[in-house]
Design a protein around this motif. Structure first.
Motif, mmCIF file in Angstrom:
data_model
loop_
_atom_site.group_PDB
_atom_site.id
_atom_site.type_symbol
_atom_site.label_atom_id
_atom_site.label_comp_id
_atom_site.label_asym_id
_atom_site.label_seq_id
_atom_site.Cartn_x
_atom_site.Cartn_y
_atom_site.Cartn_z
ATOM 1 N N GLY A 110 -2.475 14.550 -1.683
ATOM 2 C CA GLY A 110 -2.936 15.766 -2.525
ATOM 3 C C GLY A 110 -2.178 16.856 -2.577
ATOM 4 N N ALA A 111 -1.748 17.216 -1.191
ATOM 5 C CA ALA A 111 -0.746 18.335 -1.160
ATOM 6 C C ALA A 111 0.673 18.216 -1.653
ATOM 7 C CB ALA A 111 -0.922 18.914 0.372
ATOM 8 N N LEU A 112 0.890 17.047 -1.396
ATOM 9 C CA LEU A 112 2.289 16.754 -2.141
ATOM 10 C C LEU A 112 2.493 16.639 -3.640
ATOM 11 C CD1 LEU A 112 3.621 13.968 0.312
ATOM 12 C CD2 LEU A 112 4.755 16.157 0.022
ATOM 13 N N ALA A 113 1.380 16.057 -4.118
ATOM 14 C CA ALA A 113 1.370 15.765 -5.719
ATOM 15 C C ALA A 113 1.121 17.201 -6.196
ATOM 16 C CB ALA A 113 0.205 14.931 -5.893
ATOM 17 N N GLY A 114 0.104 17.894 -5.670
ATOM 18 C CA GLY A 114 -0.269 19.309 -6.347
ATOM 19 C C GLY A 114 0.846 20.285 -5.984
ATOM 20 N N VAL B 156 2.798 9.908 -9.985
ATOM 21 C CA VAL B 156 2.229 9.867 -11.098
ATOM 22 C C VAL B 156 1.336 11.271 -11.208
ATOM 23 C CG1 VAL B 156 0.136 8.940 -12.595
ATOM 24 C CG2 VAL B 156 2.298 7.498 -11.684
ATOM 25 N N PHE B 157 0.690 11.492 -10.067
ATOM 26 C CA PHE B 157 -0.244 12.593 -10.017
ATOM 27 C C PHE B 157 0.595 13.952 -10.093
ATOM 28 C CE2 PHE B 157 -4.008 10.012 -9.235
ATOM 29 C CZ PHE B 157 -4.775 10.910 -9.593
ATOM 30 N N ALA B 158 1.711 14.024 -9.478
ATOM 31 C CA ALA B 158 2.627 15.245 -9.562
ATOM 32 C C ALA B 158 3.142 15.294 -11.104
ATOM 33 C CB ALA B 158 4.118 15.045 -8.799
ATOM 34 N N ALA B 159 3.336 14.266 -11.601
ATOM 35 C CA ALA B 159 4.080 14.214 -12.991
ATOM 36 C C ALA B 159 2.869 14.647 -14.019
ATOM 37 C CB ALA B 159 4.425 12.999 -13.636
ATOM 38 N N LEU B 160 1.586 14.265 -13.724
ATOM 39 C CA LEU B 160 0.439 14.686 -14.561
ATOM 40 C C LEU B 160 0.143 16.316 -14.014
ATOM 41 C CD1 LEU B 160 -2.075 11.698 -14.009
ATOM 42 C CD2 LEU B 160 -0.851 12.404 -16.031
ATOM 43 N N THR B 161 0.219 16.660 -13.032
ATOM 44 C CA THR B 161 0.072 18.005 -12.711
ATOM 45 C C THR B 161 1.162 18.929 -13.517
ATOM 46 O OG1 THR B 161 -0.692 17.487 -10.699
ATOM 47 C CG2 THR B 161 0.122 19.806 -10.772
ATOM 48 N N THR B 162 2.272 18.508 -13.490
ATOM 49 C CA THR B 162 3.437 19.092 -14.289
ATOM 50 C C THR B 162 3.077 19.232 -15.785
ATOM 51 O OG1 THR B 162 4.862 18.285 -12.662
ATOM 52 C CG2 THR B 162 5.715 19.275 -14.927
ATOM 53 N N VAL B 163 2.751 18.124 -16.294
ATOM 54 C CA VAL B 163 2.313 17.996 -17.649
ATOM 55 C C VAL B 163 1.120 19.053 -18.072
ATOM 56 C CG1 VAL B 163 1.615 16.618 -19.684
ATOM 57 C CG2 VAL B 163 3.517 16.003 -17.993
ATOM 58 N N SER C 284 0.845 -1.339 0.037
ATOM 59 C CA SER C 284 -0.062 -0.057 -0.091
ATOM 60 C C SER C 284 0.955 1.438 -0.188
ATOM 61 C CB SER C 284 -0.877 -0.122 1.261
ATOM 62 O OG SER C 284 -1.974 -1.270 1.263
ATOM 63 N N LYS C 285 1.914 1.317 0.721
ATOM 64 C CA LYS C 285 2.944 2.421 0.804
ATOM 65 C C LYS C 285 3.522 2.626 -0.607
ATOM 66 C CE LYS C 285 3.936 2.623 5.865
ATOM 67 N NZ LYS C 285 4.977 2.545 6.603
ATOM 68 N N SER C 286 3.840 1.662 -1.181
ATOM 69 C CA SER C 286 4.641 1.643 -2.584
ATOM 70 C C SER C 286 3.711 2.148 -3.452
ATOM 71 C CB SER C 286 5.081 0.181 -2.821
ATOM 72 O OG SER C 286 5.934 -0.273 -2.004
ATOM 73 N N LYS C 287 2.260 1.539 -3.500
ATOM 74 C CA LYS C 287 1.221 1.885 -4.428
ATOM 75 C C LYS C 287 1.072 3.567 -4.161
ATOM 76 C CE LYS C 287 -3.431 1.090 -5.894
ATOM 77 N NZ LYS C 287 -4.753 0.545 -5.692
ATOM 78 N N LEU C 288 1.195 3.941 -2.977
ATOM 79 C CA LEU C 288 0.760 5.491 -2.644
ATOM 80 C C LEU C 288 2.109 6.408 -3.149
ATOM 81 C CD1 LEU C 288 -0.728 7.707 -1.091
ATOM 82 C CD2 LEU C 288 0.714 7.231 0.965
ATOM 83 N N VAL C 289 3.013 5.916 -2.985
ATOM 84 C CA VAL C 289 4.261 6.853 -3.387
ATOM 85 C C VAL C 289 4.333 6.745 -4.817
ATOM 86 C CG1 VAL C 289 6.597 6.810 -3.614
ATOM 87 C CG2 VAL C 289 5.539 6.170 -1.177
ATOM 88 N N ALA C 290 3.913 5.645 -5.523
ATOM 89 C CA ALA C 290 3.955 5.639 -7.120
ATOM 90 C C ALA C 290 2.661 6.473 -7.652
ATOM 91 C CB ALA C 290 3.816 4.222 -7.340
#
Length: 168
Positions: A57-61, A15-22, A5-11
């Motif tokens: 969400g805060a981290l990714a955004g 992915v969401f951080a990358a999608l936000t960047t793109v 679950s931790k691995s899935k969360l980090v991944a």
């Protein structure tokens, strides 16, 4: 939380951080008064909060949006963006955890308002109230568009990915 679950969360945060960047970099409409730009990244920042919960969400955004500033030549905005978009992702995720549509909608609207207010305050400090007012319509458009996309897609995506329950 289990290791998987931790691995899935980090991944998923990555992915969401990358999608936000793109999403932020792919369409940029310049605003000459503040040397900033209007973008589509808020949709993903708000989705990050809904899908991942407040902290992730805060981290990714925040990270994804700040990285977009650096990559786009706006590195001087990155610290402000990290905080403003991080808080936006956090607020969107905070009330989304309840699973109630009305509270999720309220959380997304509060998050969108925080983004508008945050940039208005920083723009006022850096460029003056006139420039901040000139950018205000673009920020409102960006926030409304992002909120609509996030509210329409957020719950379906949250159910499919299933990460928010692990971080709530």
């Amino acid at each position: 939380m289990a290791k998987a679950s931790k691995s899935k969360l980090v991944a998923t945060v990555g992915v969401f951080a990358a999608l936000t960047t793109v999403a932020t970099v792919i369409v940029q409409i310049p605003v000459p008064e503040t040397k900033g730009y209007i973008n589509l990244g808020d949709a993903v920042v708000l989705l990050s909060g809904i899908v991942l919960g407040p902290a992730a969400g805060a981290l990714a955004g925040g990270i994804g949006s700040a990285l977009a500033d650096v990559l786009s030549g706006y590195a001087h905005w990155a610290p402000f963006t990290l905080v403003i978009k991080g808080v936006e992702g956090f607020l969107a995720g905070l009330l989304s955890r309840t699973g109630k549509t009305a509270l999720r909608t309220l959380g997304v609207l509060l998050a969108a308002f925080e983004m508008i207010l945050g940039y208005f305050l920083v723009e006022t400090l850096l460029y003056g109230v006139g420039a901040a007012l000139a950018e205000l319509p673009g920020n409102v458009f960006q926030a409304v568009f992002g909120a609509l996309v996030a509210l329409l897609a957020g719950e379906q995506l949250r159910r499919r990915i299933g990460v928010a329950d692990a971080v709530s």
